[in-house]
Design a protein around this motif. Sequence first.
Motif, PDB file in Angstrom:
ATOM      1  N   THR A   1       0.830  -1.203   0.000  1.00 32.29           N
ATOM      2  CA  THR A   1       0.000   0.000   0.000  1.00 32.29           C
ATOM      3  C   THR A   1       0.870   1.261   0.000  1.00 32.29           C
ATOM      4  O   THR A   1       1.798   1.375   0.792  1.00 32.29           O
ATOM      5  CB  THR A   1      -0.929  -0.007   1.241  1.00 32.29           C
ATOM      6  OG1 THR A   1      -1.619  -1.248   1.252  1.00 32.29           O
ATOM      7  CG2 THR A   1      -1.917   1.144   1.201  1.00 32.29           C
ATOM      8  N   GLU A   2       0.563   2.167  -0.895  1.00 31.94           N
ATOM      9  CA  GLU A   2       1.384   3.369  -1.042  1.00 31.94           C
ATOM     10  C   GLU A   2       1.269   4.262   0.191  1.00 31.94           C
ATOM     11  O   GLU A   2       0.185   4.449   0.736  1.00 31.94           O
ATOM     12  CB  GLU A   2       0.956   4.173  -2.288  1.00 31.94           C
ATOM     13  CG  GLU A   2       1.084   3.417  -3.592  1.00 31.94           C
ATOM     14  CD  GLU A   2      -0.150   2.588  -3.942  1.00 31.94           C
ATOM     15  OE1 GLU A   2      -0.973   2.324  -3.043  1.00 31.94           O
ATOM     16  OE2 GLU A   2      -0.279   2.212  -5.115  1.00 31.94           O
ATOM     17  N   ASN A   3       2.411   4.843   0.585  1.00 33.09           N
ATOM     18  CA  ASN A   3       2.470   5.728   1.753  1.00 33.09           C
ATOM     19  C   ASN A   3       2.149   7.159   1.302  1.00 33.09           C
ATOM     20  O   ASN A   3       3.032   8.015   1.180  1.00 33.09           O
ATOM     21  CB  ASN A   3       3.883   5.629   2.355  1.00 33.09           C
ATOM     22  CG  ASN A   3       4.001   6.344   3.679  1.00 33.09           C
ATOM     23  OD1 ASN A   3       3.089   7.063   4.097  1.00 33.09           O
ATOM     24  ND2 ASN A   3       5.125   6.169   4.338  1.00 33.09           N
ATOM     25  N   LEU A   4       0.870   7.377   1.033  1.00 35.20           N
ATOM     26  CA  LEU A   4       0.463   8.645   0.424  1.00 35.20           C
ATOM     27  C   LEU A   4       0.826   9.886   1.245  1.00 35.20           C
ATOM     28  O   LEU A   4       1.321  10.868   0.676  1.00 35.20           O
ATOM     29  CB  LEU A   4      -1.044   8.585   0.105  1.00 35.20           C
ATOM     30  CG  LEU A   4      -1.611   9.673  -0.800  1.00 35.20           C
ATOM     31  CD1 LEU A   4      -0.797   9.876  -2.060  1.00 35.20           C
ATOM     32  CD2 LEU A   4      -3.056   9.353  -1.155  1.00 35.20           C
ATOM     33  N   PRO A   5       0.627   9.887   2.580  1.00 39.04           N
ATOM     34  CA  PRO A   5       1.033  11.091   3.330  1.00 39.04           C
ATOM     35  C   PRO A   5       2.521  11.405   3.148  1.00 39.04           C
ATOM     36  O   PRO A   5       2.893  12.563   2.934  1.00 39.04           O
ATOM     37  CB  PRO A   5       0.725  10.714   4.792  1.00 39.04           C
ATOM     38  CG  PRO A   5      -0.322   9.652   4.701  1.00 39.04           C
ATOM     39  CD  PRO A   5      -0.023   8.887   3.446  1.00 39.04           C
ATOM     40  N   ALA A   6       3.353  10.363   3.192  1.00 33.98           N
ATOM     41  CA  ALA A   6       4.801  10.581   3.030  1.00 33.98           C
ATOM     42  C   ALA A   6       5.130  11.028   1.606  1.00 33.98           C
ATOM     43  O   ALA A   6       6.056  11.813   1.389  1.00 33.98           O
ATOM     44  CB  ALA A   6       5.567   9.308   3.376  1.00 33.98           C
ATOM     45  N   ILE A   7       4.345  10.544   0.642  1.00 33.25           N
ATOM     46  CA  ILE A   7       4.574  10.940  -0.757  1.00 33.25           C
ATOM     47  C   ILE A   7       4.271  12.438  -0.916  1.00 33.25           C
ATOM     48  O   ILE A   7       5.029  13.177  -1.546  1.00 33.25           O
ATOM     49  CB  ILE A   7       3.724  10.066  -1.719  1.00 33.25           C
ATOM     50  CG1 ILE A   7       4.273   8.631  -1.721  1.00 33.25           C
ATOM     51  CG2 ILE A   7       3.693  10.655  -3.128  1.00 33.25           C
ATOM     52  CD1 ILE A   7       3.394   7.592  -2.418  1.00 33.25           C
ATOM     53  N   SER A   8       3.180  12.904  -0.297  1.00 34.60           N
ATOM     54  CA  SER A   8       2.858  14.338  -0.350  1.00 34.60           C
ATOM     55  C   SER A   8       3.971  15.155   0.296  1.00 34.60           C
ATOM     56  O   SER A   8       4.383  16.200  -0.229  1.00 34.60           O
ATOM     57  CB  SER A   8       1.562  14.636   0.421  1.00 34.60           C
ATOM     58  OG  SER A   8       0.462  14.114  -0.258  1.00 34.60           O
ATOM     59  N   ALA A   9       4.441  14.674   1.445  1.00 29.97           N
ATOM     60  CA  ALA A   9       5.500  15.395   2.166  1.00 29.97           C
ATOM     61  C   ALA A   9       6.790  15.409   1.340  1.00 29.97           C
ATOM     62  O   ALA A   9       7.489  16.432   1.282  1.00 29.97           O
ATOM     63  CB  ALA A   9       5.744  14.732   3.512  1.00 29.97           C
ATOM     64  N   LEU A  10       7.082  14.301   0.672  1.00 35.77           N
ATOM     65  CA  LEU A  10       8.281  14.229  -0.171  1.00 35.77           C
ATOM     66  C   LEU A  10       8.187  15.248  -1.306  1.00 35.77           C
ATOM     67  O   LEU A  10       9.138  15.977  -1.595  1.00 35.77           O
ATOM     68  CB  LEU A  10       8.421  12.810  -0.748  1.00 35.77           C
ATOM     69  CG  LEU A  10       9.485  12.623  -1.831  1.00 35.77           C
ATOM     70  CD1 LEU A  10      10.888  12.829  -1.269  1.00 35.77           C
ATOM     71  CD2 LEU A  10       9.397  11.228  -2.449  1.00 35.77           C
ATOM     72  N   ARG A  11       7.008  15.306  -1.929  1.00 39.01           N
ATOM     73  CA  ARG A  11       6.831  16.264  -3.041  1.00 39.01           C
ATOM     74  C   ARG A  11       7.101  17.694  -2.562  1.00 39.01           C
ATOM     75  O   ARG A  11       7.804  18.472  -3.209  1.00 39.01           O
ATOM     76  CB  ARG A  11       5.414  16.129  -3.610  1.00 39.01           C
ATOM     77  CG  ARG A  11       5.153  16.967  -4.837  1.00 39.01           C
ATOM     78  CD  ARG A  11       4.357  18.220  -4.559  1.00 39.01           C
ATOM     79  NE  ARG A  11       3.110  17.943  -3.883  1.00 39.01           N
ATOM     80  CZ  ARG A  11       2.457  18.847  -3.181  1.00 39.01           C
ATOM     81  NH1 ARG A  11       2.924  20.077  -3.054  1.00 39.01           N
ATOM     82  NH2 ARG A  11       1.318  18.530  -2.570  1.00 39.01           N
ATOM     83  N   VAL A  12       6.572  18.031  -1.382  1.00 35.83           N
ATOM     84  CA  VAL A  12       6.787  19.378  -0.847  1.00 35.83           C
ATOM     85  C   VAL A  12       8.277  19.594  -0.555  1.00 35.83           C
ATOM     86  O   VAL A  12       8.839  20.650  -0.865  1.00 35.83           O
ATOM     87  CB  VAL A  12       5.932  19.604   0.426  1.00 35.83           C
ATOM     88  CG1 VAL A  12       6.336  20.876   1.151  1.00 35.83           C
ATOM     89  CG2 VAL A  12       4.460  19.652   0.055  1.00 35.83           C
ATOM     90  N   ALA A  13       8.923  18.576   0.014  1.00 41.43           N
ATOM     91  CA  ALA A  13      10.359  18.699   0.328  1.00 41.43           C
ATOM     92  C   ALA A  13      11.165  18.935  -0.954  1.00 41.43           C
ATOM     93  O   ALA A  13      12.062  19.786  -0.983  1.00 41.43           O
ATOM     94  CB  ALA A  13      10.847  17.435   1.045  1.00 41.43           C
TER      95      ALA A  13
END
Length: 375
Positions: free
Chosen positions: A238-250
């Motif tokens: 299952t994709e770690n969507l919250p972390a993916i959003s945070a990564l994009r912002v970073a």
Amino acid sequence: MDLYFDNAATTKISERALSAYTETARTVWANPSSVHKPGLEAKRKLEEERTKCAALLGIKSEQLFFTSGATESIAAVFSSLLFTTPRKIIISKIEHEALASWLTILKQYGWKTTELKAKNGFVSPAELEKELTPDTKMVAVMAVNNVTGAIQPIKELVSIAREYEKTSKRKIFFFSDSVQALGKIPYNMTELGIDGASFSGHKINGPRGIGMLYLKNPSSFRPLAPAGGQEKGKRGGTENLPAISALRVAIEEWMDGQEEKNQRVQRMKESIIAAIKETGFEILSPEKSSPYIISFSSSLPSEVYTRILSDKGVYVSSGSACSNNAKGEGEKILLGMGIRPEKARNAVRISLSNSTTEEETEALIKIIKETGNGK
Ligand code: PLP
């Protein structure tokens, strides 16, 4: 004041990345594989984040896969080799253990392996040329070394491999672990001509446990763990969507005014280097290295010197702190570039972030000078 100068090991998550994490976790928490309305919404958000990340990296969104970190991105590529007839793989002697540890496994499966020296910190295109044989399936050289910061001549290495392909008529997969390159040096995968690359969120003020895998031609890639078919069947789970959003912002934050930020960090690096030299210690990082990493050899064993600094509130690392046997790994890399063992034993790494301030740098310099040879 605590002075954290171990950013090559990990960075503190930025406020904006943390907000993006909590916002997505709170509002788009369904499973992107579910076919009901909230699931479809999560899927839409996932693809939106992928498109944004891919655009920031200058690649197509179909070429980008989210993983749990660089270690997993590397494992995905290297484990895929186990499905193919054993041939030859060439890596450098200065790779991170996340990649270097695969040599033992591949050897067990009948692969021939070669490790290229990195004289003065750099892998030489001429050395690679000598080692290429018709059965070479893969070459892996990291973009920026995590201990010394040395920027490897990836473009030249790729072009040697591509020239060789013309005569051997066999494709060579060129992989580059790019964890310490993203946002920190000018870096463009398409221009470099590589076939695969790994990235990690926590080195650029993103969260731990999120990373990316770039595959130029994903169709030719067979993963070891397709599981539920997530990430177009290339990475199950299952994709770690919250972390993916945070990564994009970073990534967005790092790329915003990247050149200026890197120049500012480079200036701080230069003043730290001047202070280290003044103290009589030797700089191990070569000239052509990341603005974010300084490796030097003190007059004391690295665990003693780093302990002295730690007692003064300065947090640096002895070599590479990416694993439990941190010192061992850093030392191995330094020995791999021809540094004498006694110097490698005293090696210390100072690593900056683009959020490191001039005040912190001045305070660090003062302590380095005061500490001198271990007072
Ligand atoms: N490659 C390099 C060059 C690194 O510095 C690190 C740091 O830990 C890794 C790979 C592993 O990354 P991750 O912690 O995302 O698995």
